[in-house]
Design a protein around this motif. Sequence first.
Motif, mmCIF file in Angstrom:
data_model
loop_
_atom_site.group_PDB
_atom_site.id
_atom_site.type_symbol
_atom_site.label_atom_id
_atom_site.label_comp_id
_atom_site.label_asym_id
_atom_site.label_seq_id
_atom_site.Cartn_x
_atom_site.Cartn_y
_atom_site.Cartn_z
ATOM 1 N N ALA A 1 -14.127 -0.270 9.831
ATOM 2 C CA ALA A 1 -13.389 0.903 9.684
ATOM 3 C C ALA A 1 -13.960 2.213 9.444
ATOM 4 O O ALA A 1 -13.418 3.012 8.929
ATOM 5 C CB ALA A 1 -12.505 0.645 8.171
ATOM 6 N N SER B 1 -13.842 -6.309 4.937
ATOM 7 C CA SER B 1 -12.698 -5.886 4.502
ATOM 8 C C SER B 1 -11.922 -7.087 4.273
ATOM 9 O O SER B 1 -10.924 -6.979 3.402
ATOM 10 C CB SER B 1 -11.792 -5.223 5.505
ATOM 11 O OG SER B 1 -11.317 -6.030 6.570
ATOM 12 N N GLY C 1 -8.429 3.241 11.834
ATOM 13 C CA GLY C 1 -8.187 2.219 10.560
ATOM 14 C C GLY C 1 -9.117 1.191 10.748
ATOM 15 O O GLY C 1 -10.225 1.271 11.528
ATOM 16 N N GLU C 2 -8.908 -0.172 10.443
ATOM 17 C CA GLU C 2 -9.588 -1.395 10.837
ATOM 18 C C GLU C 2 -9.448 -1.589 12.282
ATOM 19 O O GLU C 2 -8.465 -1.757 12.870
ATOM 20 C CB GLU C 2 -8.769 -2.420 10.023
ATOM 21 C CG GLU C 2 -8.690 -2.449 8.612
ATOM 22 C CD GLU C 2 -10.463 -2.699 7.840
ATOM 23 O OE1 GLU C 2 -11.117 -3.117 8.657
ATOM 24 O OE2 GLU C 2 -10.486 -1.914 6.750
ATOM 25 N N TYR D 1 -5.593 0.067 13.984
ATOM 26 C CA TYR D 1 -4.741 -0.085 12.764
ATOM 27 C C TYR D 1 -4.592 -1.528 12.402
ATOM 28 O O TYR D 1 -3.242 -1.994 12.054
ATOM 29 C CB TYR D 1 -3.322 0.351 13.233
ATOM 30 C CG TYR D 1 -3.500 1.929 13.981
ATOM 31 C CD1 TYR D 1 -4.239 2.775 13.266
ATOM 32 C CD2 TYR D 1 -2.658 2.241 15.200
ATOM 33 C CE1 TYR D 1 -4.254 4.150 13.830
ATOM 34 C CE2 TYR D 1 -2.731 3.608 15.410
ATOM 35 C CZ TYR D 1 -3.356 4.571 15.107
ATOM 36 O OH TYR D 1 -3.620 5.740 15.420
ATOM 37 N N ARG E 1 -9.198 -8.018 10.021
ATOM 38 C CA ARG E 1 -10.024 -8.512 11.107
ATOM 39 C C ARG E 1 -10.339 -9.771 10.830
ATOM 40 O O ARG E 1 -10.558 -10.172 9.970
ATOM 41 C CB ARG E 1 -11.170 -7.511 11.274
ATOM 42 C CG ARG E 1 -11.073 -5.958 11.509
ATOM 43 C CD ARG E 1 -12.112 -5.114 11.466
ATOM 44 N NE ARG E 1 -12.284 -4.744 10.221
ATOM 45 C CZ ARG E 1 -13.535 -5.149 9.438
ATOM 46 N NH1 ARG E 1 -14.340 -5.703 9.934
ATOM 47 N NH2 ARG E 1 -13.633 -4.934 8.234
#
Length: 181
Positions: free
Chosen positions: A88, A20, A94-95, A111, A115
């Motif tokens: 995720a 991400s 979430g993440e 959340y 990361r």
Amino acid sequence: PGGAILAPPPPVTASKPSSSAAATKREPAAASSEPIAIVSGSASWEWPTRGKLARGFAASGSKGIDIAGDAGQLIVAARGGKIVYSGAALKGYGELVIIKHDEQYLSAYGYNRRRLVEEGETVGPGQPIAELGLGPENKPLLHFEIRDRGRPRDPAGLLPPRGAVQVRAPYVGAARPRWWR
């Protein structure tokens, strides 16, 4: 043993960025200059971020606690261990980052906005692992869980009382690593 150690968190080790965050820098956007308390002892826990307790643990409901803060503030490892999940794919978090501390304990941090760690990395207590993101109500929030042999455990029974740990400004007289600025 058992007392406060007045030391800075360990530096972030270089690694591949998470999926991400592939196109972003690893340096947090909103790092605080406030000290992070590190409690001695391999079995000691610390708060994963600063902020107000937004929701407590409920055995029949919330399997962890929610901490309200500022979007982008650092989330740190509440205890040292190995990153066993950074992604995720788990619905409702979430993440998410999960740390395996030993054969008994796991901690989960949900959340996140971003990361800062990858699966397989080893982290120390107080080491930044993520940036605080938005929870289900679109407000800055960290969802934090501790699992004891897979069962949810109230973090309040393991975390030190807020304000009970003596701290000092980190890196006094020394250059701070990039992630701390």
